[in-house]
Design an enzyme around this catalytic site. Structure first.
Site, PDB file in Angstrom:
ATOM      1  N   LYS A  17     -11.715 -20.445 -46.022  1.00  0.00           N
ATOM      2  CA  LYS A  17     -11.767 -19.021 -45.655  1.00  0.00           C
ATOM      3  C   LYS A  17     -10.564 -18.598 -44.814  1.00  0.00           C
ATOM      4  O   LYS A  17     -10.276 -19.212 -43.773  1.00  0.00           O
ATOM      5  CB  LYS A  17     -13.067 -18.764 -44.891  1.00  0.00           C
ATOM      6  CG  LYS A  17     -13.343 -17.320 -44.530  1.00  0.00           C
ATOM      7  CD  LYS A  17     -14.728 -17.221 -43.902  1.00  0.00           C
ATOM      8  CE  LYS A  17     -15.137 -15.829 -43.524  1.00  0.00           C
ATOM      9  NZ  LYS A  17     -16.516 -15.797 -42.983  1.00  0.00           N
ATOM     10  N   GLU A  75     -16.766 -17.246 -35.375  1.00  0.00           N
ATOM     11  CA  GLU A  75     -16.072 -18.011 -36.437  1.00  0.00           C
ATOM     12  C   GLU A  75     -14.662 -18.437 -36.008  1.00  0.00           C
ATOM     13  O   GLU A  75     -14.185 -19.491 -36.396  1.00  0.00           O
ATOM     14  CB  GLU A  75     -16.014 -17.202 -37.726  1.00  0.00           C
ATOM     15  CG  GLU A  75     -17.343 -17.170 -38.436  1.00  0.00           C
ATOM     16  CD  GLU A  75     -17.219 -16.736 -39.878  1.00  0.00           C
ATOM     17  OE1 GLU A  75     -16.464 -17.355 -40.635  1.00  0.00           O
ATOM     18  OE2 GLU A  75     -17.885 -15.745 -40.227  1.00  0.00           O
TER      19      GLU A  75
HETATM   20  N1  CDV Z   1     -19.694 -14.460 -42.256  1.00  0.00           N
HETATM   21  C1  CDV Z   1     -18.936 -13.350 -42.233  1.00  0.00           C
HETATM   22  O1  CDV Z   1     -17.745 -13.397 -42.490  1.00  0.00           O
HETATM   23  N2  CDV Z   1     -19.584 -12.205 -41.855  1.00  0.00           N
HETATM   24  C2  CDV Z   1     -18.902 -10.950 -41.707  1.00  0.00           C
HETATM   25  C3  CDV Z   1     -19.564 -10.076 -40.681  1.00  0.00           C
HETATM   26  C4  CDV Z   1     -19.483 -10.618 -39.340  1.00  0.00           C
HETATM   27  C5  CDV Z   1     -18.931  -8.699 -40.630  1.00  0.00           C
HETATM   28  C6  CDV Z   1     -18.834 -10.165 -43.015  1.00  0.00           C
HETATM   29  O2  CDV Z   1     -17.748  -9.653 -43.318  1.00  0.00           O
HETATM   30  O3  CDV Z   1     -19.851 -10.006 -43.692  1.00  0.00           O
END
Ligand code: CDV
Length: 314
Positions: A127, A146
């Site tokens: 990611k 994160e």
């Molecule tokens: N796990 C994610 O990346 N969640 C984000 C939230 C925090 C905005 C998303 O973009 O869904």
């Protein structure tokens, strides 16, 4: 001959911190069977599929953190998912927390793998757009850390020719960024697979948070249409350790139309036959990138360091 692939979004309901990997893998295998029964050749599981969404907590003891991470894929707990998928002839996307020993050190990534119908590991993605913070935020029950737990992915946005299509992956927050889809589309991607965990209170501002489901759907539909691709987006959903995660797992066509969507926030499979020639149709007409895109006029994106300041009052 029409090129198509029957695809499933295998949404998962909540996973408790106390749930074992064995219990989770049992659920994944049940979803795999359901998808296979409905003719699916490819199954997309969520982001961080194997555990609860731990970035909501600020943990400091490395031994407490390590339990959420996999140091091999497949590993001892996930091998039977790989075996069963191979036996059924079903490919899959699986998100997990990766602990990697490389460049002489330990590195943690939010990762997904793509496995083909013969059980071969086709590709790995780490990611890139990590949301949230690298330190706990005061006054919030539920954190989003994160940036504390993971390094940004270092593998770029690759595409793979596999299972009769050109496929790419991204993870959760990546789906909100136009660059994700465009970088993949410029490499000819036809299908993008994405898993997510999206808490419905992630900004703490109700006006904003009440639109969480809409924004998720908007991002996926826009990415699909503007880049002539199929997008299969799969949630981990439901009330998990006190945090509400949206569902709405969906399969979206290159037309931007939603062709399948989950209706629950539990374990649920939705499927669609994805016609890959539809991606070609859009790519050869309205979004013929080679003919209509004007990158020579986009210099501003790379040259400017920031936005133009707002006008000053006279
Ligand atoms: N796990 C994610 O990346 N969640 C984000 C939230 C925090 C905005 C998303 O973009 O869904």
């Amino acid at each position: 001959m029409q090129r198509s692939i029957v695809t499933a979004a295998a949404q998962m309901g909540p996973i408790a911190r106390s749930d074992t990997r064995h219990q989770v893998v049992d659920r994944l295998i049940a979803l795999l069977h359901e998808a296979h029964k409905r003719g699916a050749e490819l199954v997309v599981f969520p982001e961080l599929t194997l555990t609860t969404f731990f970035p909501r907590w600020y943990l400091t003891d490395p031994s407490e953190i390590d339990v959420f991470f996999e140091s091999s894929m497949p590993g001892p707990d996930t091998q039977r998912l790989f075996d069963e998928a191979r036996r059924l002839g079903v490919g899959f996307y699986l998100g997990y927390a990766e602990l990697s020993e490389e460049d002489g050190g330990r590195h943690r990534f939010n990762t997904s793998v793509l496995v083909d119908r013969a059980g071969r590991l086709v590709g790995k993605y780490r990611k890139i757009h990590l949301p949230g913070y690298d330190a706990p935020q005061p006054g919030r029950d539920s954190q989003h850390l994160e940036k504390y737990y993971f390094e940004p992915g270092n593998l770029g946005f690759p595409v793979w020719r596999t299972m009769g299509a050109v496929m790419g992956m991204c993870i959760c927050n990546d789906r909100r960024w136009p660059e994700t889809y465009r970088v993949l589309a410029l490499q000819g991607v036809e299908m993008v697979l994405v898993g997510y965990n999206t808490p419905d209170d992630h900004t703490g501002n109700f006006d904003f948070d009440s639109l969480t489901g809409f924004h998720s759907q908007l991002s996926v539909q826009a990415g699909a249409y503007q880049n002539s691709i199929w997008v299969v987006a799969t949630a981990k959903a439901g009330l998990e350790e006190g945090s509400n995660l949206i569902g709405q797992s969906m399969i979206v066509a290159p037309s931007g139309q939603v062709v399948a969507m989950a209706t629950s926030t539990g374990d649920e499979v939705v499927t669609a036959r994805c016609d890959l020639d539809m991606a070609t149709l859009y790519r050869q007409t309205i979004f013929n990138l080679a003919r209509h895109r004007q990158p020579q006029h986009y210099g501003l994106i790379v040259e400017r360091k920031g936005p133009v300041p707002p006008p000053e009052d006279d």
